[in-house]
Design a protein around this motif. Sequence first.
Motif, PDB file in Angstrom:
ATOM      1  N   VAL A  66       1.035  -1.538  -0.647  1.00  0.00           N
ATOM      2  CA  VAL A  66      -0.233   0.243  -0.188  1.00  0.00           C
ATOM      3  C   VAL A  66       0.442   1.271   0.073  1.00  0.00           C
ATOM      4  CG1 VAL A  66      -1.430   2.003   1.503  1.00  0.00           C
ATOM      5  CG2 VAL A  66      -2.318  -1.041   1.000  1.00  0.00           C
ATOM      6  N   ARG A  87      -0.568  12.961   5.652  1.00  0.00           N
ATOM      7  CA  ARG A  87      -1.902  13.796   5.258  1.00  0.00           C
ATOM      8  C   ARG A  87      -2.691  14.264   4.631  1.00  0.00           C
ATOM      9  NH1 ARG A  87       0.924  18.664   7.940  1.00  0.00           N
ATOM     10  NH2 ARG A  87       2.836  17.439   8.406  1.00  0.00           N
ATOM     11  N   ASP A  88      -2.334  13.010   3.277  1.00  0.00           N
ATOM     12  CA  ASP A  88      -3.435  13.451   1.793  1.00  0.00           C
ATOM     13  C   ASP A  88      -4.075  12.234   1.835  1.00  0.00           C
ATOM     14  OD1 ASP A  88      -2.780  16.069   1.645  1.00  0.00           O
ATOM     15  OD2 ASP A  88      -1.949  15.746   0.616  1.00  0.00           O
ATOM     16  N   VAL A  89      -3.539  11.011   1.659  1.00  0.00           N
ATOM     17  CA  VAL A  89      -4.294   9.195   1.365  1.00  0.00           C
ATOM     18  C   VAL A  89      -4.697   9.144   2.471  1.00  0.00           C
ATOM     19  CG1 VAL A  89      -3.018   6.841   0.853  1.00  0.00           C
ATOM     20  CG2 VAL A  89      -2.218   8.762   0.418  1.00  0.00           C
ATOM     21  N   ASN A  90      -5.929   8.466   0.984  1.00  0.00           N
ATOM     22  CA  ASN A  90      -6.934   8.030   2.816  1.00  0.00           C
ATOM     23  C   ASN A  90      -6.410   6.889   3.002  1.00  0.00           C
ATOM     24  OD1 ASN A  90      -9.611   9.651   1.343  1.00  0.00           O
ATOM     25  ND2 ASN A  90      -9.210   8.027  -0.703  1.00  0.00           N
ATOM     26  N   SER A  91      -6.210   7.381   4.744  1.00  0.00           N
ATOM     27  CA  SER A  91      -6.427   6.283   5.458  1.00  0.00           C
ATOM     28  C   SER A  91      -4.769   5.848   6.430  1.00  0.00           C
ATOM     29  CB  SER A  91      -6.759   4.654   5.834  1.00  0.00           C
ATOM     30  OG  SER A  91      -7.904   5.089   5.411  1.00  0.00           O
ATOM     31  N   MET A  95      -1.829   3.442   7.157  1.00  0.00           N
ATOM     32  CA  MET A  95      -1.069   2.385   6.884  1.00  0.00           C
ATOM     33  C   MET A  95       0.465   2.370   7.094  1.00  0.00           C
ATOM     34  SD  MET A  95      -3.095   0.502   5.163  1.00  0.00           S
ATOM     35  CE  MET A  95      -4.335   0.406   5.238  1.00  0.00           C
TER      36      MET A  95
END
Lengths: 434, 190
Positions: A66, A87-91, A95
């Motif tokens: 991921v 900050r930006d990537v979902n979840s 991860m």
Amino acid sequence: MSFPWAEQYTPKNPFMKWMDERLPLPRLVYNSVGAGYPVPRNLNYWWNFGVLAGLFLVIQIITGIVLAMHYSSDTSVAFWTVEHIMRDVNSGWLMRYLHANGASFFFIVIYIHIFRGLYFGSYKAPREMIWLLGMVIFLLMMATAFMGYVLPWGQMSYWAAQVITGLFEAIPLVGTPIKQWLLGGFAPDNSTLNRFFSLHYLLPFVIAGVVILHIWALHIPGSSNPTGVDVKGPQDTVPFHPYYTAKDGFGVGVVLILLTIMVFFLPNFLGHPDNYIEANPLQTPAHIVPEWYFWPFYAILRAFTVDFILPAKLWGVIAMFASILILFFLPWLDKSPVRSGRYRPQFKIWWWVLLADIAILGYLGGAPAEEPYVMFSQAASIYYFAHFLIVLPIISRTERPRPLPNSITEAVLGKDESGSPELPGGTAEPVAAE
Amino acid sequence: MASVDDKQQPAGETHAEDGVRRRDFLNIAAVSVAGVGGAVVLLPLLNQMNPSADVLALSSIEVDLSPIEEGQAIKTVWRKQPVFIKHLTAREIAEVETIDVSGLRDPQTFEERTLEGHRNWYISLAVCTHLGCIPLGSAEGENKGEYDGFFCPCHGSHYDAVGRIMKGPAPENLAVPEYEFTSDTTVTIG
């Protein structure tokens, strides 16, 4: 490769029968971690840690794949792609924290697994190959963890790359060319980061391959057990499923609770704040230490301060690598025929001393490189080598072990009414099932 | 599995009248909790592949229309996709108004394709609704197709001057994004 009384895989569903004749994968699973694998009935919770190590390898590979979807290994953006993940990537934060703390948990689990093996003599015949393969996995893990730590390209990343590749410079004549070959330059840079990313992605799959060999080698003699006494008959074993799937499942639940506590409440507890500063080749952080799981080895590396025939730096590097390599010879250094530390009164004491010694080395490896820490590191390093080269060979000759139980069943129940004659484990004649 | 249980189970223990044992309940409960937990973990693992916050932050742009002369069109970029902005001529408007809407594949009137008060501006995605190529017709000298609008060279879709599909494989008209005029010469898309 299993005991003759192992349950046989007999598919009832027509599709499973069809499958079994063409690709017997379900049969393999059944015989490896299913009802077809008989396991000593007396395994305690210390035997959970092999499965837990496998769990963390899977967690690391999944979260790592991921992270690789959002990370870029170019020095100009690597640090910022990690911030992008946070900050930006979902979840993305989840991860990354799972991956970072998962690495620490992987090492905790592996260290417990190794000390389990040391205490219960799991490295002894006929299980030497399992131990050797385990040590190969340990070495691969250390290489993988080191290169993974470089990827965020923070200050600690950069200086870890600089210091660890600097170790190779200690080698006479070829040291500097080897360092430059490893880095692809004179100092860590874009070429270094790119190759570390490539290898960090590759090595976990190599580890997975060696894990398969490790389990294969394990399933030939079967699992050891806390008494160290060989399995003598069906009354000594229970099927892996459901008995140990349930017991391991409980352990998995406990360790996942601990992991999530770390991830959600203390995600940076085991990290270093300096790694949230982008790599700067012109400034070294005031106090640089590796991740905690390298501290004992780091303490041994720093213990040498005086040139003696060879330069001190070279001695440190030799000692650090030797401290790991010596473990490969353990099956031949400890010659006592008794496996389990339970029945070895002297060995048991020295095992605790070794555990304390490595804990002290760990503490010293994380401390600054100044007195009195250096002096203590030297004493603790000397004991580390003495334990394997002097203590174990001597006590394996002089120690008088306590009497062993006649069988696993007797150890568990206090009596064994099967009346099975003394037979070496693994080759016992099948005894009629109860 | 069950046979093993039976073997190890001391006779009579926890066997209820209906043959359901306490252990069956515990088994199902434990496996269900683990199953639900595992399934929930899949949500972030799948969601991480959705557009990230920095991508969504690019979802609105402002365009200055003053340099676009009547009869000209430009391509700009919105959400990393090309967008047509076309200054329609009176002749083009008259032409598209004559088309019988009921005969179209994706019936939309000229009024639905443009904004009240700004009928001379046509704005849509420059993404063919067939398979995503950029239709020709915005720049001078490009093939405008048989209906004097846009022509997709990939698989031959013909659109009229306000992006309605007239002929070819595309199923729908060119997509019109949400936009509004903040002044006579500036438009905000998205």
